[in-house]
Design a protein around this motif. Structure first.
Motif, PDB file in Angstrom:
ATOM      1  N   LEU A 396     -96.173   7.145  73.920  1.00 58.35           N
ATOM      2  CA  LEU A 396     -96.136   7.811  75.227  1.00 58.35           C
ATOM      3  C   LEU A 396     -97.197   7.303  76.198  1.00 58.35           C
ATOM      4  O   LEU A 396     -97.144   7.611  77.397  1.00 58.35           O
ATOM      5  N   ALA A 397     -98.143   6.516  75.702  1.00 56.18           N
ATOM      6  CA  ALA A 397     -99.326   6.171  76.497  1.00 56.18           C
ATOM      7  C   ALA A 397     -99.017   5.384  77.762  1.00 56.18           C
ATOM      8  O   ALA A 397     -99.727   5.499  78.760  1.00 56.18           O
ATOM      9  N   ARG A 398     -97.988   4.560  77.754  1.00 58.18           N
ATOM     10  CA  ARG A 398     -97.692   3.714  78.910  1.00 58.18           C
ATOM     11  C   ARG A 398     -96.635   4.303  79.839  1.00 58.18           C
ATOM     12  O   ARG A 398     -96.257   3.661  80.815  1.00 58.18           O
ATOM     13  N   LEU A 399     -96.155   5.499  79.542  1.00 61.75           N
ATOM     14  CA  LEU A 399     -95.154   6.106  80.418  1.00 61.75           C
ATOM     15  C   LEU A 399     -95.825   6.701  81.648  1.00 61.75           C
ATOM     16  O   LEU A 399     -96.919   7.260  81.557  1.00 61.75           O
ATOM     17  N   PRO A 400     -95.185   6.599  82.826  1.00 62.74           N
ATOM     18  CA  PRO A 400     -95.715   7.289  84.006  1.00 62.74           C
ATOM     19  C   PRO A 400     -95.776   8.795  83.750  1.00 62.74           C
ATOM     20  O   PRO A 400     -94.912   9.353  83.068  1.00 62.74           O
ATOM     21  N   GLY A 401     -96.775   9.464  84.299  1.00 62.28           N
ATOM     22  CA  GLY A 401     -96.967  10.886  84.065  1.00 62.28           C
ATOM     23  C   GLY A 401     -95.735  11.749  84.229  1.00 62.28           C
ATOM     24  O   GLY A 401     -95.455  12.608  83.376  1.00 62.28           O
ATOM     25  N   PRO A 402     -94.936  11.558  85.277  1.00 62.67           N
ATOM     26  CA  PRO A 402     -93.771  12.423  85.483  1.00 62.67           C
ATOM     27  C   PRO A 402     -92.704  12.326  84.401  1.00 62.67           C
ATOM     28  O   PRO A 402     -91.874  13.230  84.301  1.00 62.67           O
ATOM     29  N   VAL A 403     -92.688  11.253  83.614  1.00 60.69           N
ATOM     30  CA  VAL A 403     -91.630  11.133  82.603  1.00 60.69           C
ATOM     31  C   VAL A 403     -92.169  11.243  81.182  1.00 60.69           C
ATOM     32  O   VAL A 403     -91.434  11.000  80.229  1.00 60.69           O
ATOM     33  N   VAL A 404     -93.442  11.611  81.032  1.00 68.22           N
ATOM     34  CA  VAL A 404     -93.981  11.815  79.683  1.00 68.22           C
ATOM     35  C   VAL A 404     -93.207  12.922  78.967  1.00 68.22           C
ATOM     36  O   VAL A 404     -92.872  12.800  77.783  1.00 68.22           O
ATOM     37  N   ALA A 405     -92.917  14.013  79.685  1.00 72.95           N
ATOM     38  CA  ALA A 405     -92.154  15.101  79.084  1.00 72.95           C
ATOM     39  C   ALA A 405     -90.764  14.631  78.657  1.00 72.95           C
ATOM     40  O   ALA A 405     -90.250  15.038  77.609  1.00 72.95           O
ATOM     41  N   ASP A 406     -90.159  13.758  79.440  1.00 74.79           N
ATOM     42  CA  ASP A 406     -88.834  13.218  79.093  1.00 74.79           C
ATOM     43  C   ASP A 406     -88.919  12.400  77.805  1.00 74.79           C
ATOM     44  O   ASP A 406     -88.075  12.527  76.907  1.00 74.79           O
ATOM     45  N   GLY A 407     -89.941  11.529  77.733  1.00 73.44           N
ATOM     46  CA  GLY A 407     -90.108  10.704  76.543  1.00 73.44           C
ATOM     47  C   GLY A 407     -90.376  11.538  75.315  1.00 73.44           C
ATOM     48  O   GLY A 407     -89.825  11.279  74.231  1.00 73.44           O
ATOM     49  N   SER A 408     -91.206  12.550  75.463  1.00 74.99           N
ATOM     50  CA  SER A 408     -91.507  13.430  74.345  1.00 74.99           C
ATOM     51  C   SER A 408     -90.266  14.190  73.889  1.00 74.99           C
ATOM     52  O   SER A 408     -89.953  14.249  72.699  1.00 74.99           O
ATOM     53  N   SER A 409     -89.535  14.764  74.831  1.00 66.95           N
ATOM     54  CA  SER A 409     -88.353  15.568  74.503  1.00 66.95           C
ATOM     55  C   SER A 409     -87.281  14.744  73.807  1.00 66.95           C
ATOM     56  O   SER A 409     -86.743  15.148  72.769  1.00 66.95           O
ATOM     57  N   PHE A 410     -86.961  13.577  74.378  1.00 65.88           N
ATOM     58  CA  PHE A 410     -85.886  12.777  73.809  1.00 65.88           C
ATOM     59  C   PHE A 410     -86.250  12.288  72.414  1.00 65.88           C
ATOM     60  O   PHE A 410     -85.422  12.292  71.496  1.00 65.88           O
ATOM     61  N   CYS A 411     -87.507  11.897  72.232  1.00 70.63           N
ATOM     62  CA  CYS A 411     -87.926  11.399  70.920  1.00 70.63           C
ATOM     63  C   CYS A 411     -87.898  12.510  69.875  1.00 70.63           C
ATOM     64  O   CYS A 411     -87.463  12.283  68.742  1.00 70.63           O
ATOM     65  N   ILE A 412     -88.344  13.708  70.241  1.00 72.99           N
ATOM     66  CA  ILE A 412     -88.324  14.818  69.286  1.00 72.99           C
ATOM     67  C   ILE A 412     -86.889  15.132  68.867  1.00 72.99           C
ATOM     68  O   ILE A 412     -86.606  15.370  67.690  1.00 72.99           O
TER      69      ILE A 412
END
Length: 470
Positions: A396-412
């Motif tokens: 998640l470290a390189r994702l822009p702040g607004p899409v961190v939640a998206d990356g976290s949600s989809f991966c979970i």
């Protein structure tokens, strides 16, 4: 526009609102609330016999108390991205806690199976709302150089809580009855809700005009729900059964349609921008391989100890205990080490522990001393505990702040499906090899096949880390 407001809100909250103390308080509350959700997910496994006895349920119906939790958690997770835009963090947390508290009280007072199942669904929905938020807080509100440490602490909720769940659930059910566990959950969540009201400052929602794309939510639910249902049913039916291949095919189709729609709408439920990051893609794959490798082991080890070695449920618990302790101690330590020396050395060493322990377990038989089995399981558990937090924070470290939640949600959500796939594959291996070798070969071959699948996934995890995680 909503994504930009999220970035502004995250930046503002990281600099003000009580500073570090406010962030730490928020994070502690969300981690503990998420831990309650993961604790509830696995604790019911140990209480299932008592629950079925009280309500006169057969195994097929009783198993829905665990299957439904997995399904609802998996399909709720993507909604967390909408909640993070539409509501303030305080509102997000309190909504999730309300779901959980109502579910726990419903289970505590349940007069029949239907009410008990509804309570489980509400708790699972709460867990699905909180886990992505927990990871988003770790990645957006902690400074660089502390994010892996925060994610390691979050790993206690993701690793320690589900591991200790069966032990706590079994002990409370045996000593005070199964309803006592839901007293614990309700009381703990009520205290956390009070703490949330007092400690989390009110703030404006990032985007009050955000609308939930019902079509995207429907596609996500049918997609992830179909996959999770298929993998769950695969442990009970043949792969050729329509109960398996039909939800699998439909789930894959709807998930593909979901991804396609996210690329076309202006306000997606989950932004596919996350996959433009090479680092996220690599971490996403590594985490899915890891979950396919280790989640089923917690089910197969008790089957092996009790079914092949003639041990008791207590013996099985002792074998798994080092993994529980490792998750509590090593998750935070791995995060600290990642912040200090980087993700690659931590991931390589942890991956080596995982692969070594998993390969050694594939040679277990009926004559293997339980002490040796415990040692092999401990080595494997050290590897798992050293990978969960570092891989999550790195991806998640390189994702822009607004899409961190998206990356976290989809991966979970995908990790849930991979964990279910791995568990079903191990159970199928036991059933298939056991049936083909009945009365002919060593019955240990069935369990060796199951542990062998875990070993293959562990080796694949290590190989992928060696090539891609830098």
């Amino acid at each position: 526009m909503g994504r930009e407001r999220i970035r502004d809100r995250q930046n503002d909250d990281g600099q003000s609102g009580g500073g570090r103390a406010a962030v730490y308080a928020l994070f502690a509350i969300v981690v503990l609330a998420s831990a309650m959700g993961n604790l509830s997910q696995t604790a019911v496994n140990a209480m299932l016999g008592d629950i079925m006895g009280e309500f006169g349920l057969d195994v097929d119906l009783g198993q829905w108390l665990t299957t439904s939790y997995m399904l609802v958690l998996g399909v709720t997770v993507p909604v967390a991205t909408f909640l993070s835009r539409r509501f303030s963090v305080r509102q997000h947390v309190l909504i999730a806690m309300t779901f959980f508290l109502v579910g726990a009280v419903a289970d505590l007072c349940a007069p029949n199976f239907g009410v008990l199942l509804v309570g489980r669904v509400l708790q699972a929905a709460s867990a699905g709302m909180l886990m992505p938020l927990m990871q988003t807080i770790a990645m957006t509100r902690f400074p660089c150089g502390r994010q892996a440490t925060a994610m390691g602490i979050a790993g206690i909720a993701m690793g320690f809580a589900p591991n200790i769940g069966p032990t706590i659930g079994g002990a409370m059910s045996f000593s005070f009855g199964w309803r006592s566990f839901f007293v614990l959950l309700a009381a703990t969540m009520a205290m956390l809700a009070v703490a949330a009201v007092l400690a989390i400052r009110p703030s404006d929602a990032p985007d009050r005009d955000a609308r939930l794309d019902v079509r995207s939510l429907s596609l996500s639910t049918l997609g992830f729900g179909g996959l999770l249902l298929a993998f769950s049913e695969a442990s009970s039916f043949s792969v050729t059964s329509p109960f398996v291949w039909a939800p699998l095919a439909l789930g894959a189709l709807f998930l593909a349609l979901f991804v396609r729609r996210q690329k076309r709408v202006s306000e997606p439920l989950v932004s596919m921008e996350i996959f433009t990051s090479r680092q996220y893609r690599a971490g996403f794959i590594a985490q899915n391989l890891l979950n396919a490798s280790f989640m089923g082991v917690t089910l197969v080890v008790p089957l092996y100890v009790e079914g092949l070695c003639g041990g008791s449920a207590l013996d099985a618990g002792v074998v798994l205990l080092p993994g529980t302790v490792a998750a509590f101690l090593l998750n935070p330590l791995a995060g600290v080490l990642t912040d200090r020396v980087g993700v690659r050395p931590v991931a390589l060493v942890s991956g080596a522990f995982l692969a070594t322990g998993a390969v050694l377990m594939s040679f277990l038989d009926a004559d293997t001393p339980l002490l040796v089995t415990t040692l092999f399981q401990a080595v494997r558990a050290v590897g798992v505990s050293g990978l969960v937090g570092p891989l999550t924070s790195w991806s998640l470290a390189r994702l822009p702040g607004p899409v961190v939640a998206d990356g976290s949600s989809f991966c979970i959500a995908v990790r849930q499906a991979c964990a279910s796939l791995g568990t079903s594959a191990m159970v199928l291996a036991i059933a298939a090899v056991g049936a083909s070798s009945a009365g002919v070969a060593d019955p240990a071959l069935a369990y060796q096949a199951a542990f062998g699948f875990s070993a293959v996934m562990a080796l694949a995890t290590l190989a992928f880390i060696a090539v891609k995680v830098r």
